[in-house]
Design a protein around this motif. Structure first.
Motif, PDB file in Angstrom:
ATOM      1  N   LYS A  93      78.662  61.529  39.210  1.00 15.80           N
ATOM      2  CA  LYS A  93      80.229  61.530  39.607  1.00 15.80           C
ATOM      3  C   LYS A  93      80.412  61.093  40.246  1.00 15.80           C
ATOM      4  O   LYS A  93      80.606  61.374  41.755  1.00 15.80           O
ATOM      5  N   PHE A 149      78.446  66.356  27.324  1.00 12.11           N
ATOM      6  CA  PHE A 149      77.632  64.989  26.901  1.00 12.11           C
ATOM      7  C   PHE A 149      76.503  63.650  26.172  1.00 12.11           C
ATOM      8  O   PHE A 149      75.538  65.110  26.095  1.00 12.11           O
ATOM      9  N   THR A 177      87.793  60.772  37.661  1.00 13.49           N
ATOM     10  CA  THR A 177      86.320  59.813  37.190  1.00 13.49           C
ATOM     11  C   THR A 177      86.570  58.837  36.069  1.00 13.49           C
ATOM     12  O   THR A 177      86.214  57.746  36.130  1.00 13.49           O
ATOM     13  N   ASN A 206      77.162  59.487  32.932  1.00  8.95           N
ATOM     14  CA  ASN A 206      77.098  59.950  34.316  1.00  8.95           C
ATOM     15  C   ASN A 206      76.197  61.157  34.380  1.00  8.95           C
ATOM     16  O   ASN A 206      75.848  61.534  35.211  1.00  8.95           O
ATOM     17  N   CYS A 244      75.776  64.405  34.077  1.00  8.11           N
ATOM     18  CA  CYS A 244      75.924  65.823  35.250  1.00  8.11           C
ATOM     19  C   CYS A 244      75.233  67.334  34.353  1.00  8.11           C
ATOM     20  O   CYS A 244      75.120  67.710  33.502  1.00  8.11           O
TER      21      CYS A 244
HETATM   22  S1  SF4 Z   1      80.935  66.133  32.820  1.00 10.52           S
HETATM   23 FE1  SF4 Z   1      82.183  64.361  32.686  1.00 10.52          FE
HETATM   24  S2  SF4 Z   1      80.993  62.593  33.433  1.00 10.52           S
HETATM   25 FE2  SF4 Z   1      80.107  64.190  33.434  1.00 10.52          FE
HETATM   26  S3  SF4 Z   1      78.352  63.674  32.257  1.00 10.52           S
HETATM   27 FE3  SF4 Z   1      80.386  65.286  31.458  1.00 10.52          FE
HETATM   28  S4  SF4 Z   1      81.479  63.585  30.417  1.00 10.52           S
HETATM   29 FE4  SF4 Z   1      80.304  62.984  32.030  1.00 10.52          FE
END
Ligand code: SF4
Length: 345
Positions: free
Chosen positions: A177, A61, A129, A53, A55
């Motif tokens: 997301k 991540f 999610t 994703n 984000c």
């Molecule tokens: S907030 Fe969750 S869905 Fe978004 S990049 Fe980070 S781990 Fe992935």
């Protein structure tokens, strides 16, 4: 007390006196809980930091080919659950990125292994999610996905992934997301099979006060329908090490918003203050602004830490913090039942 309308809520967020709001919120809390303030002992297990994703507000991540990308083995996960049980913990919160190579069977096996080995540990895990992603990967409906995970040992869902439930904001900060209706649908399905959850709100993305109220209103309406939200938790966006960047939300903005959630979310029993994103002193202050719970003594936390915010907490320190606010500390389980009280030392 008559229910606040969205217009009244917005007006209070924009111009309400934080101290007055805090006093009103504290009076509501006191009626419900007297002097008891609860917390839980648990562990966050972030089974993978690989996430498709990407984000913009997330410092946690990694892309799959990044040198720091990881995926924990079942043995490593079970070791972490064992340590949690040995430390007096009662819950694990397993959350991860959206890993492209894992299917629903991977999660079912993980849950079964934990329940077989540690039946006393409650599995409060996976954000909306993740649930939606598991469903897509498996070609199942959300409801059937949740039923399968429940049968494998999943008890309840944390409310993460909600951020601000207004698509305009979501498209700006996390375009890949799940969107607002998807988050609400996962929660409604979960509640329909007796899988309760919490709800969260993350402030500080540059959203307007009207958008914060819109978020609260959507959760309040769903709660009127299902009654499945156990608690409402407000966090602040942590801008460190993120693509989105920006400034940290001020303590006053947080306190005013927290007090308003106690007054506005009149159908959600527990309001949780956050020491993880705010630090101990603000965490303690929340107890005078409507919070009756200080969340978790996290034996491990990776997501907020990745954004450069790190506070340490122990059971004794938490009990002292709560006593320091003139309240009675109590350890709770996932369902907010008190399981241990801490007399004055
Ligand atoms: S907030 Fe969750 S869905 Fe978004 S990049 Fe980070 S781990 Fe992935």
């Amino acid at each position: 007390m008559t229910r606040l309308t969205p217009a009244q809520g917005e007006e209070l967020l924009l111009h309400g006196d934080p101290i007055e709001l805090g006093q009103q919120a504290d009076a509501v809390r006191r009626k419900l809980f007297d002097d008891t303030v609860t917390f839980i002992v648990d562990r966050n297990i972030n089974y993978t930091n690989v996430c498709k994703n990407e984000c913009k507000f997330c410092a946690f991540f990694r892309r799959k080919d990044h040198k720091d990308a990881y995926l924990l083995s079942y043995e490593e996960i079970l070791d972490k659950v064992r340590e949690t049980a040995e430390a007096g913990g009662t819950q694990v919160m397993i959350q991860g990125g959206l890993h492209p190579d894992l299917g629903i069977e991977y999660y079912e096996k993980m849950l079964r292994l934990i329940k077989e080995n540690f039946p006393q540990i409650t599995i409060h895990s996976f954000t909306a999610t993740e649930i939606q992603y598991f469903a897509q990967q498996a070609g199942l409906s959300i409801l059937d996905t949740l039923k399968r995970l429940q049968a494998a040992g999943l008890s309840s869902l944390p409310g993460g992934g909600a951020e601000i439930l207004v698509d305009e904001v979501r498209r700006r900060v996390s375009p890949k997301k799940i969107m607002t209706d998807d988050w609400l649908h996962v929660m409604e399905c979960a509640h329909s099979i007796g899988m309760e959850s919490t709800a969260t709100m993350v402030i500080g993305f540059g959203e307007t006060m009207a958008q914060r109220i819109e978020h609260m209103e959507k959760i309040r309406r769903l709660q009127d329908k299902t009654g499945g939200f156990r608690a409402f938790i407000t966090w602040t966006y942590q801008p460190g090490n993120t693509e989105l960047g920006g400034e940290k939300t001020t303590g006053w903005d947080y306190m005013r918003t927290l007090a308003l959630t106690r007054l506005y979310m009149d159908n959600v029993k527990h309001i949780q203050g956050s020491w993880v994103t705010q630090g101990e002193r603000i965490g303690q202050l929340t107890l005078g602004f409507g919070a009756d719970d200080l969340g978790s003594i996290m034996l491990e936390e990776n997501v907020v830490r990745a954004a450069g915010t790190r506070y340490e907490m122990s059971i004794n320190k938490m009990a002292d913090l709560i006593r320091g606010a003139g309240r009675q500390p109590a350890q709770r389980d996932t369902e907010y039942r008190v399981i241990r009280r801490f007399p004055s030392p």
